[in-house]
Write a protein that holds these residues in place. Structure first.
Motif, PDB file in Angstrom:
ATOM      1  N   LEU A  11       0.805  -1.210   0.000  1.00 25.27           N
ATOM      2  CA  LEU A  11       0.000   0.000   0.000  1.00 25.27           C
ATOM      3  C   LEU A  11       0.843   1.268   0.000  1.00 25.27           C
ATOM      4  N   PRO A  14       2.928   7.289   4.381  1.00 26.10           N
ATOM      5  CA  PRO A  14       3.670   8.546   4.470  1.00 26.10           C
ATOM      6  C   PRO A  14       4.892   8.398   5.371  1.00 26.10           C
ATOM      7  N   PHE A  23      -0.360  11.758   0.455  1.00 27.72           N
ATOM      8  CA  PHE A  23      -0.589  10.300   0.487  1.00 27.72           C
ATOM      9  C   PHE A  23      -2.095  10.011   0.498  1.00 27.72           C
ATOM     10  N   LEU A  27      -4.558   8.087  -2.160  1.00 33.78           N
ATOM     11  CA  LEU A  27      -5.434   6.977  -1.750  1.00 33.78           C
ATOM     12  C   LEU A  27      -6.884   7.241  -2.171  1.00 33.78           C
ATOM     13  N   ILE A  33     -11.081   2.677  -4.117  1.00 31.52           N
ATOM     14  CA  ILE A  33     -11.258   3.050  -2.708  1.00 31.52           C
ATOM     15  C   ILE A  33     -12.538   3.865  -2.539  1.00 31.52           C
ATOM     16  N   TYR A  61      -0.095   9.402  12.909  1.00 34.57           N
ATOM     17  CA  TYR A  61       1.305   9.163  12.515  1.00 34.57           C
ATOM     18  C   TYR A  61       2.277   9.777  13.532  1.00 34.57           C
ATOM     19  N   SER A  68       5.072   6.385   8.625  1.00 36.92           N
ATOM     20  CA  SER A  68       4.774   4.957   8.521  1.00 36.92           C
ATOM     21  C   SER A  68       6.067   4.138   8.404  1.00 36.92           C
ATOM     22  N   TYR A 126      -0.453  -8.743   0.532  1.00 38.17           N
ATOM     23  CA  TYR A 126      -1.723  -8.893   1.247  1.00 38.17           C
ATOM     24  C   TYR A 126      -2.096 -10.367   1.146  1.00 38.17           C
ATOM     25  N   GLY A 197     -11.190  -3.529   7.822  1.00 39.92           N
ATOM     26  CA  GLY A 197     -12.518  -3.637   7.221  1.00 39.92           C
ATOM     27  C   GLY A 197     -12.566  -3.144   5.780  1.00 39.92           C
ATOM     28  N   VAL A 198     -13.672  -3.430   5.120  1.00 44.11           N
ATOM     29  CA  VAL A 198     -14.032  -2.799   3.832  1.00 44.11           C
ATOM     30  C   VAL A 198     -15.526  -2.476   3.912  1.00 44.11           C
ATOM     31  N   TRP A 244     -19.577  -0.666   7.234  1.00 44.53           N
ATOM     32  CA  TRP A 244     -18.435  -1.528   6.902  1.00 44.53           C
ATOM     33  C   TRP A 244     -18.709  -2.921   7.466  1.00 44.53           C
ATOM     34  N   HIS A 275       2.178  -1.359  10.957  1.00 44.39           N
ATOM     35  CA  HIS A 275       1.807  -0.110  10.298  1.00 44.39           C
ATOM     36  C   HIS A 275       0.926   0.675  11.252  1.00 44.39           C
ATOM     37  N   ILE A 276       0.412   1.793  10.789  1.00 40.11           N
ATOM     38  CA  ILE A 276      -0.312   2.680  11.714  1.00 40.11           C
ATOM     39  C   ILE A 276      -1.470   1.965  12.403  1.00 40.11           C
TER      40      ILE A 276
HETATM   41  C1  LIG Z   1      -5.855  -5.473   3.746  1.00 38.30           C
HETATM   42  C2  LIG Z   1      -5.644  -4.307   4.206  1.00 38.30           C
HETATM   43  C3  LIG Z   1      -6.384  -3.088   3.844  1.00 38.30           C
HETATM   44  C4  LIG Z   1      -7.655  -2.909   3.287  1.00 38.30           C
HETATM   45  C5  LIG Z   1      -8.651  -3.969   2.864  1.00 38.30           C
HETATM   46  C6  LIG Z   1      -7.866  -1.496   3.170  1.00 38.30           C
HETATM   47  C7  LIG Z   1      -9.019  -0.882   2.676  1.00 38.30           C
HETATM   48  C8  LIG Z   1      -9.293   0.479   2.825  1.00 38.30           C
HETATM   49  N1  LIG Z   1      -8.536   1.442   3.452  1.00 38.30           N
HETATM   50  C9  LIG Z   1      -9.149   2.673   3.407  1.00 38.30           C
HETATM   51  C10 LIG Z   1      -8.699   3.899   3.921  1.00 38.30           C
HETATM   52  C11 LIG Z   1      -7.436   4.123   4.515  1.00 38.30           C
HETATM   53  N2  LIG Z   1      -6.448   3.205   4.704  1.00 38.30           N
HETATM   54  C12 LIG Z   1      -5.369   3.819   5.299  1.00 38.30           C
HETATM   55  C13 LIG Z   1      -4.198   3.239   5.672  1.00 38.30           C
HETATM   56  C14 LIG Z   1      -3.911   1.893   5.528  1.00 38.30           C
HETATM   57  N3  LIG Z   1      -4.740   0.903   4.981  1.00 38.30           N
HETATM   58  C15 LIG Z   1      -4.088  -0.302   5.044  1.00 38.30           C
HETATM   59  C16 LIG Z   1      -4.569  -1.543   4.636  1.00 38.30           C
HETATM   60  C17 LIG Z   1      -5.823  -1.787   4.059  1.00 38.30           C
HETATM   61  N4  LIG Z   1      -6.737  -0.871   3.621  1.00 38.30           N
HETATM   62  C18 LIG Z   1      -2.806  -0.047   5.626  1.00 38.30           C
HETATM   63  C19 LIG Z   1      -1.752  -1.092   5.839  1.00 38.30           C
HETATM   64  C20 LIG Z   1      -2.696   1.308   5.932  1.00 38.30           C
HETATM   65  C21 LIG Z   1      -1.583   2.027   6.645  1.00 38.30           C
HETATM   66  C22 LIG Z   1      -0.369   2.396   5.890  1.00 38.30           C
HETATM   67  C23 LIG Z   1       0.605   3.054   6.817  1.00 38.30           C
HETATM   68  O1  LIG Z   1       0.809   4.252   6.655  1.00 38.30           O
HETATM   69  O2  LIG Z   1       1.157   2.423   7.744  1.00 38.30           O
HETATM   70  C24 LIG Z   1      -5.651   5.196   5.474  1.00 38.30           C
HETATM   71  C25 LIG Z   1      -4.675   6.231   6.020  1.00 38.30           C
HETATM   72  C26 LIG Z   1      -4.540   6.239   7.488  1.00 38.30           C
HETATM   73  C27 LIG Z   1      -5.719   6.886   8.106  1.00 38.30           C
HETATM   74  O3  LIG Z   1      -5.964   8.068   7.852  1.00 38.30           O
HETATM   75  O4  LIG Z   1      -6.458   6.159   8.792  1.00 38.30           O
HETATM   76  C28 LIG Z   1      -6.943   5.406   5.018  1.00 38.30           C
HETATM   77  C29 LIG Z   1      -7.689   6.700   5.002  1.00 38.30           C
HETATM   78  C30 LIG Z   1     -10.369   2.456   2.701  1.00 38.30           C
HETATM   79  C31 LIG Z   1     -11.371   3.570   2.440  1.00 38.30           C
HETATM   80  C32 LIG Z   1     -10.448   1.111   2.337  1.00 38.30           C
HETATM   81  C33 LIG Z   1     -11.479   0.356   1.572  1.00 38.30           C
HETATM   82  C34 LIG Z   1     -12.363   0.870   0.794  1.00 38.30           C
END
Ligand SMILES: C=CC1=C(C)c2cc3[nH]c(cc4nc(cc5[nH]c(cc1n2)c(C)c5CCC(=O)O)C(CCC(=O)O)=C4C)c(C)c3C=C
Ligand SMILES: [Fe+2]
Length: 387
Positions: A11, A14, A23, A27, A33, A61, A68, A126, A197-198, A244, A275-276
């Motif tokens: 993925l 930042p 970043f 996304l 997304i 962060y 990250s 993944y 989640g998704v 979700w 990760h975060i």
């Molecule tokens: C299998 C893992 C992941 C799925 C499925 C996934 C779906 C998903 N994520 C967002 C929105 C955000 N994700 C963010 C960070 C983030 N997402 C994953 C993994 C999955 N995402 C990781 C590993 C990370 C972190 C990366 C890092 O910097 O360490 C973020 C940014 C952080 C935050 O603001 O919370 C967002 C926003 C959606 C909308 C989505 C499915 C539709």
């Protein structure tokens, strides 16, 4: 003489606080997304959401040291994998292609071309497939290949998901067993799997196999672990007001506390690196939720990172894929029997999602914001070099 390459997909995250907003912009610019009725709305809306969300996200962060760790850990995994392949007599170069931050997938593919790779294994980091993660990266690579004849000539195979591999399951079970044995009464600890989640509509309307793969993965880990502990699966990290996958992690923790559970061993399940969402969301936010609810023994199983058994399994998977196992990108993205995973008429349910999430009005605000940015010549789109 041809050259082997392994492209690891991830993925990205930042690295500094200033990176957070661009970043997030990258996304939310991804139609996998946020789905919208028209691609014209995508970037204005991404600009708006990234601008509105940046400070909340930056706070997170900040809590984990200002950036990250994902790039560093993925580079460590790549080095470990390259070494393991060399031990097996396979001289393959490993490339890292991040979806939303450096090193971008585009850069990785440029390097793959420059190095003359002619046999490529495409391997998402993944374990389970989701349209929003591996699917998004596959689609990007497909678009880049469509535009580039040199890339089209590279013989490639894709791994869609690999959560059912015995080596991965064993490594996960070993990490869980080690953490259980740190508990005062290992058998009474509740194993709590927390998956990213998704939105529900991904599964119910677009046919994303993610939920089913997560559930299957948990069942296989529990079988491999072979301990008497109770377990729960819940979903974390939801964004926005739509529904979700449930149960949500915070609700499930409170529910278990109400049932008298005193010890939790939390297992991050959908990602192989810290990760975060492990370091901040689980270790800080959910720990607090648990403690407030009366669960004072809160343990967290570390992510696999460079776990030797995991790297060994990844090396086996890379070799099998380089030797021709698996499907091409086109076969993976356009399977005749699973057309629903990538619906042609995507705008139909995109419209519903957009209406639900943003109630239509935010899209209009996005347009206004873009107009202002264009007039002033400044702003995150400009700064990220994306306009
Ligand atoms: C299998 C893992 C992941 C799925 C499925 C996934 C779906 C998903 N994520 C967002 C929105 C955000 N994700 C963010 C960070 C983030 N997402 C994953 C993994 C999955 N995402 C990781 C590993 C990370 C972190 C990366 C890092 O910097 O360490 C973020 C940014 C952080 C935050 O603001 O919370 C967002 C926003 C959606 C909308 C989505 C499915 C539709
Ligand atoms: Fe995410």
């Amino acid at each position: 003489m041809g050259r082997d390459g392994v492209l690891l997909l991830n993925l990205g995250g930042p690295e500094k606080l200033e990176d957070v907003r661009p970043f997030l912009f990258n996304l939310f610019s991804d139609p996998e997304i946020i789905r919208l009725p028209s691609p014209i709305l995508q970037k204005p809306l991404a600009w708006l959401i990234s601008t509105l969300r940046a400070s909340k996200s930056q706070e997170g962060y900040k809590q984990i040291g200002g950036g990250s760790p994902l790039r560093q850990i993925t580079e460590d995994q790549a080095r470990a994998l390259e070494g393991k392949l060399r031990e097996r007599g396979r001289d393959a170069k490993i490339y890292i292609g991040m979806r939303y931050w450096y090193p971008f997938t585009e850069e990785a593919l440029d390097q793959i071309k420059r190095d003359g790779v002619d046999n490529l294994a495409i391997l998402p980091l993944y374990p389970q497939f989701s349209i929003s993660t591996s699917g998004s990266s596959f689609r990007l690579i497909e678009r880049l290949m469509e535009k580039d004849q040199t890339l089209q000539k590279i013989d490639h195979r894709v791994v869609q998901s690999w959560y059912d591999r015995p080596g991965y399951l064993r490594a996960m079970a070993d990490l869980i067993a080690t953490e259980l044995d740190r508990c005062e009464d290992p058998n009474s600890a509740h194993i709590f799997f927390s998956a990213h989640g998704v939105p529900v509509s991904y599964v119910t309307e677009a046919g994303d196999p993610y939920q089913q793969e997560i559930e299957d993965c948990v069942a296989r880990i529990i079988r491999t672990l072979n301990r008497p502990n109770q377990h729960t699966l819940a979903y974390q990290s939801r964004v926005g007001p739509i529904e979700w996958l449930q149960p949500y992690t915070d609700d499930a923790i409170k529910e278990l506390a109400a049932q008298g559970v005193k010890t939790l061993v939390v297992v991050p399940i959908s990602f192989v690196s810290e990760h975060i969402e492990t370091l901040e969301e689980i270790d800080m936010e959910y720990r607090e939720v648990a403690e407030e609810a009366g669960i004072h023994n809160f343990h967290r199983v570390p992510a696999l990172n460079v776990h030797p058994g995991f790297i060994e399994d990844l090396a086996n998977l890379a070799i099998e894929t380089l030797d021709g196992k698996g499907m091409t990108l086109a076969q993976t993205l356009h399977p005749p029997d699973k057309a629903k995973i990538y619906p042609q008429e995507r705008w139909e349910w995109g419209l519903t999602t957009a209406a639900e999430v943003w109630n239509g009005r935010l899209a209009m605000l996005g347009f206004l914001a873009l107009a202002l940015e264009l007039i002033s010549g400044r702003g995150p789109l400009h700064l990220a070099g994306l306009l």
